[in-house]
Design a protein around this motif. Structure first.
Motif, PDB file in Angstrom:
ATOM      1  N   LYS A   1      -9.028  -2.724  -6.559  1.00  0.00           N
ATOM      2  CA  LYS A   1     -10.141  -1.825  -6.250  1.00  0.00           C
ATOM      3  C   LYS A   1      -9.663  -0.471  -5.741  1.00  0.00           C
ATOM      4  O   LYS A   1     -10.290   0.554  -5.996  1.00  0.00           O
ATOM      5  CB  LYS A   1     -11.051  -2.477  -5.204  1.00  0.00           C
ATOM      6  N   LYS A   2      -8.538  -0.489  -5.056  1.00  0.00           N
ATOM      7  CA  LYS A   2      -8.089   0.717  -4.356  1.00  0.00           C
ATOM      8  C   LYS A   2      -7.198   1.634  -5.182  1.00  0.00           C
ATOM      9  O   LYS A   2      -7.230   2.860  -5.025  1.00  0.00           O
ATOM     10  CB  LYS A   2      -7.351   0.305  -3.078  1.00  0.00           C
ATOM     11  N   PHE A   3      -6.402   1.048  -6.080  1.00  0.00           N
ATOM     12  CA  PHE A   3      -5.404   1.853  -6.791  1.00  0.00           C
ATOM     13  C   PHE A   3      -5.565   1.758  -8.309  1.00  0.00           C
ATOM     14  O   PHE A   3      -5.600   0.665  -8.876  1.00  0.00           O
ATOM     15  CB  PHE A   3      -3.995   1.417  -6.390  1.00  0.00           C
TER      16      PHE A   3
ATOM     17  N   GLU B   1       0.825  -1.217   0.000  1.00  0.00           N
ATOM     18  CA  GLU B   1       0.000   0.000   0.000  1.00  0.00           C
ATOM     19  C   GLU B   1       0.851   1.255   0.000  1.00  0.00           C
ATOM     20  O   GLU B   1       0.541   2.225  -0.704  1.00  0.00           O
ATOM     21  CB  GLU B   1      -0.946  -0.004   1.197  1.00  0.00           C
ATOM     22  N   ASN B   2       1.930   1.258   0.765  1.00  0.00           N
ATOM     23  CA  ASN B   2       2.793   2.440   0.805  1.00  0.00           C
ATOM     24  C   ASN B   2       3.422   2.714  -0.555  1.00  0.00           C
ATOM     25  O   ASN B   2       3.615   3.875  -0.944  1.00  0.00           O
ATOM     26  CB  ASN B   2       3.888   2.261   1.852  1.00  0.00           C
ATOM     27  N   PHE B   3       3.738   1.653  -1.284  1.00  0.00           N
ATOM     28  CA  PHE B   3       4.314   1.818  -2.622  1.00  0.00           C
ATOM     29  C   PHE B   3       3.329   2.526  -3.544  1.00  0.00           C
ATOM     30  O   PHE B   3       3.687   3.487  -4.236  1.00  0.00           O
ATOM     31  CB  PHE B   3       4.676   0.444  -3.191  1.00  0.00           C
ATOM     32  N   PHE B   4       2.073   2.071  -3.542  1.00  0.00           N
ATOM     33  CA  PHE B   4       1.078   2.680  -4.415  1.00  0.00           C
ATOM     34  C   PHE B   4       0.732   4.101  -3.964  1.00  0.00           C
ATOM     35  O   PHE B   4       0.504   4.989  -4.797  1.00  0.00           O
ATOM     36  CB  PHE B   4      -0.180   1.815  -4.462  1.00  0.00           C
ATOM     37  N   GLU B   5       0.693   4.319  -2.677  1.00  0.00           N
ATOM     38  CA  GLU B   5       0.434   5.673  -2.171  1.00  0.00           C
ATOM     39  C   GLU B   5       1.573   6.607  -2.553  1.00  0.00           C
ATOM     40  O   GLU B   5       1.344   7.792  -2.847  1.00  0.00           O
ATOM     41  CB  GLU B   5       0.250   5.627  -0.651  1.00  0.00           C
TER      42      GLU B   5
END
Length: 214
Positions: free
Chosen positions: A89-91, A59-63
């Motif tokens: 779904k999120k990214f 998640e931190n990578f995509f954020e």
């Protein structure tokens, strides 16, 4: 030559995926990272075409990509389907899902598809999606697998429809090539596209979808 970034906090899976895709990166390189800052540096300074990312701990990578307004295509690989689905779904950067149970051929196909600007979903993923009744949450915008397949009926090209009809008649890839005067590899490529577009994983499911949409 464009290269690929493999981002994964787990050394074993990071090494395994890197080995699986090395033969598919013709003339390019694979950069393996487990720290977001180093991954960002590689993306900004090197000719990275897309990233393979573990669904666990990513998640931190995509954020980070979002915060730097980087639209790098990413394929998420997973050991648990739901974790991969959550990333999709999120990214918005996620352009494909592939299971760690997939063989080397599917990883090779994945690299080829995404480097051409497309998306990729392995057979394990497609099978899971067919049994997952909330496909609208997967960002396709449909309420059920049946509706998804029905709405995608018209996306097949003329050639793909020809091949689909012959497949459902029980013709082999070689026979179809002889009938349509195509290379076996061309038939196989179109077959894979048909399966992907109609959301099926095998011939039995293809026949069932065709019967439902008649």
């Amino acid at each position: 030559m464009k290269s690929i970034l493999v981002f994964d906090n787990y050394p074993v899976s990071r090494m395994g995926v890197s080995m699986f895709i090395k033969d598919a990166v013709a003339g390019g390189q694979i950069y393996s990272e487990d720290v977001e800052e180093q991954a960002l540096k590689a993306i900004q300074q090197l000719n990275i075409s897309f990233a393979m990312v573990n669904s666990e701990g990513s998640e931190n990578f995509f954020e980070m990509l979002e915060s730097h307004h980087i639209s790098l295509p990413c394929v998420v690989y997973y050991s648990d389907f739901k974790s991969g689905l959550e990333m999709k779904k999120k990214f918005s950067n996620v352009s494909g899902l592939i299971s760690l149970k997939s063989d080397i051929n599917e990883f090779t196909d994945c690299v080829a598809a995404v480097q051409r600007g497309g998306s990729f979903y392995c057979s394990v993923t497609l099978e899971a999606l067919l049994s997952y009744m909330n496909l609208d949450e997967f960002a396709f915008g449909f309420n059920s697998p049946r509706q998804y397949r029905a709405e995608n009926k018209t996306v097949l090209s003329y050639r793909e429809n020809q091949i689909k009809d012959l497949l459902t008649e029980g013709r082999s890839t070689k026979e179809i090539g002889e009938i349509l005067k195509l290379k076996v590899s061309t038939v196989s490529t179109n077959k894979a596209k048909i399966f992907k577009k109609l959301g099926v994983a095998n011939l039995v499911q293809l026949i069932k979808v065709c019967e439902e949409n008649e």
